[in-house]
Design an enzyme around this catalytic site. Structure first.
Site, short mmCIF file in Angstrom:
data_model
loop_
_atom_site.label_atom_id
_atom_site.label_comp_id
_atom_site.label_asym_id
_atom_site.label_seq_id
_atom_site.Cartn_x
_atom_site.Cartn_y
_atom_site.Cartn_z
N ALA A 48 -5.62 -0.22 5.37
CA ALA A 48 -5.72 -1.04 4.16
C ALA A 48 -5.70 -2.56 4.40
O ALA A 48 -6.62 -3.27 3.97
CB ALA A 48 -4.63 -0.61 3.18
N ASP A 237 -2.30 3.03 1.17
CA ASP A 237 -3.57 2.39 0.79
C ASP A 237 -3.52 1.79 -0.60
O ASP A 237 -4.23 0.83 -0.90
CB ASP A 237 -4.72 3.39 0.89
CG ASP A 237 -5.06 3.61 2.35
OD1 ASP A 237 -4.39 4.45 2.98
OD2 ASP A 237 -5.95 2.91 2.86
O1 MRU Z 1 -9.21 6.02 6.45
P1 MRU Z 1 -8.30 5.01 7.08
O2 MRU Z 1 -8.19 5.15 8.56
O3 MRU Z 1 -8.65 3.60 6.64
O4 MRU Z 1 -6.86 5.33 6.45
C1 MRU Z 1 -5.80 4.50 6.80
C2 MRU Z 1 -4.51 4.92 6.24
O5 MRU Z 1 -4.40 5.87 5.48
C3 MRU Z 1 -3.32 4.06 6.57
O6 MRU Z 1 -2.16 4.82 6.64
C4 MRU Z 1 -3.15 2.99 5.48
O7 MRU Z 1 -4.35 2.29 5.28
C5 MRU Z 1 -2.08 2.02 5.81
S1 MRU Z 1 -2.53 0.92 7.12
C6 MRU Z 1 -1.28 -0.17 7.38
#
Ligand code: MRU
Length: 345
Positions: A48, A237
């Site tokens: 995120a 997210d």
């Molecule tokens: O699909 P992604 O790899 O972008 O998903 C990321 C996540 O679910 C993380 O846990 C979230 O973005 C937190 S990152 C600090």
């Protein structure tokens, strides 16, 4: 050990191509808004806060060649760029938060020359990066207080340096506890289907010299039952104003398992991940991704042709399953609307 995920480098966005890790550590350069959109969509940059940074730098890239004659023309193009970047991924609210900051920055300087507005936009994006570095360290500090010497922590997906400017949220907590000399061990879920845990979290933790063991997602329950996990820490997210939290698919199952085994379940996230405009997790848009991410493994088909596929990238964990949300402003134990509102301001 911090890893610099994404930065501005002489007119281009320089980022680590996370789809190649851990086998190849390679930087790519994006100098068009289309190329950064593609990098976000295809998870070359993901997580995120990192997506937010990519969006902010995407605005800079999208506007740097603007030949607009005046502010109105410049602003019109800026809105097109923002709307295009908004379509890259729907769930992480940090993207929309960062794009909004760029919009506000542009408006604030509307009386200046176009060239000066362009440099103000770059400054704003750089500010978002620098702020993220500090925020993650504060999340790390606040969260590490919850970690005891000898703890065994389970994490899911990747909420590390690669998912932020350079330090991480959930992994930031682990890094900080480790820096304090606490002896901790980590189990990393592989995180089907795109294996962010197996590829990225293990790589980051090993770089930092932290004891990490890789497991398949479906092994977490039996580890908890055997008393081998002291707490779970994940990123987020988007967090609704009541504390319901969207994170990588599989997070909800972990939260339910943690509750059943009386294990604390922590979410670590910056304030920019809170979406105070929505009342509950029901309003969080969940990204549906391509069936090939499940039917194929490294380019090879593993499922029958024409099989129906369900592939949401995220799920929502209701606030009642979350022991605490760790932010840069402090820790919200048993999160609810009132406590979130207080810390968010
Ligand atoms: O699909 P992604 O790899 O972008 O998903 C990321 C996540 O679910 C993380 O846990 C979230 O973005 C937190 S990152 C600090």
């Amino acid at each position: 050990m911090p890893v610099e995920t994404i930065k501005w480098d002489r007119g281009k966005i320089k980022l680590i191509d996370q789809t190649l890790l851990p086998n190849k550590f390679k930087h790519i350069y994006c100098d068009t808004v289309e190329s950064i959109w593609e990098a976000i969509r295809n998870l070359r940059v993901r997580g995120a806060p990192a997506i937010g940074i990519a969006g902010a730098l995407g605005v800079v890239v999208g506007m740097q060649d603007s030949k607009a004659k005046g502010y109105a023309q410049f602003k019109k193009r800026l809105e097109q760029v923002i709307s295009y970047l908004s379509s890259s991924r729907p769930t992480a609210v940090n993207l929309f938060w960062a794009l909004d900051r760029m919009r506000i920055c542009c408006k604030k300087h509307s009386d200046l020359s176009i060239n000066t507005i362009k440099s103000k936009l770059l400054n704003e994006a750089q500010k978002i990066i620098e702020e993220d570095k500090n925020i993650c360290r504060n999340i790390g500090k606040n969260g590490a207080r919850l970690i005891k010497d000898g703890d065994v922590i389970l994490t899911h997906c990747n909420a590390g340096g690669l998912a932020t400017a350079d330090y991480g949220t959930a992994l930031g907590v682990i890094f900080n506890a480790n820096e304090q000399g606490k002896k901790i061990r980590v189990y990393a879920d592989e995180t089907r289907p795109l294996l962010q845990g197996a590829r990225l979290t293990t790589w980051e933790l090993m770089q930092a010299g932290i004891d990490v063991t890789l497991i398949c997602d479906n092994m977490a329950g039996s580890l908890m039952k055997d008393g081998k996990i002291n707490c779970v820490i994940v990123g987020a997210d988007r967090i609704a104003s009541n504390g319901d939290t969207a994170n990588k698919i599989g997070t909800y199952s972990l939260a339910v398992l943690a509750k059943a085994h009386k294990i604390p379940f922590y979410v670590a996230a910056p304030i920019s991940t809170f979406d105070m405009k929505i009342k509950s997790g029901k309003q969080i848009p969940i990204e549906q991704r391509s069936p090939e991410e499940i039917t194929n493994l490294y380019g090879k088909r593993i499922a029958p042709k024409n099989i129906n596929v369900y592939n949401p990238a995220f799920d929502v964990t209701p606030a009642k399953f979350i022991s605490a949300i760790i932010t840069e402003n402090g820790v919200i134990k048993k999160p609810d609307r009132k406590k979130i509102k207080k810390i968010e301001n």
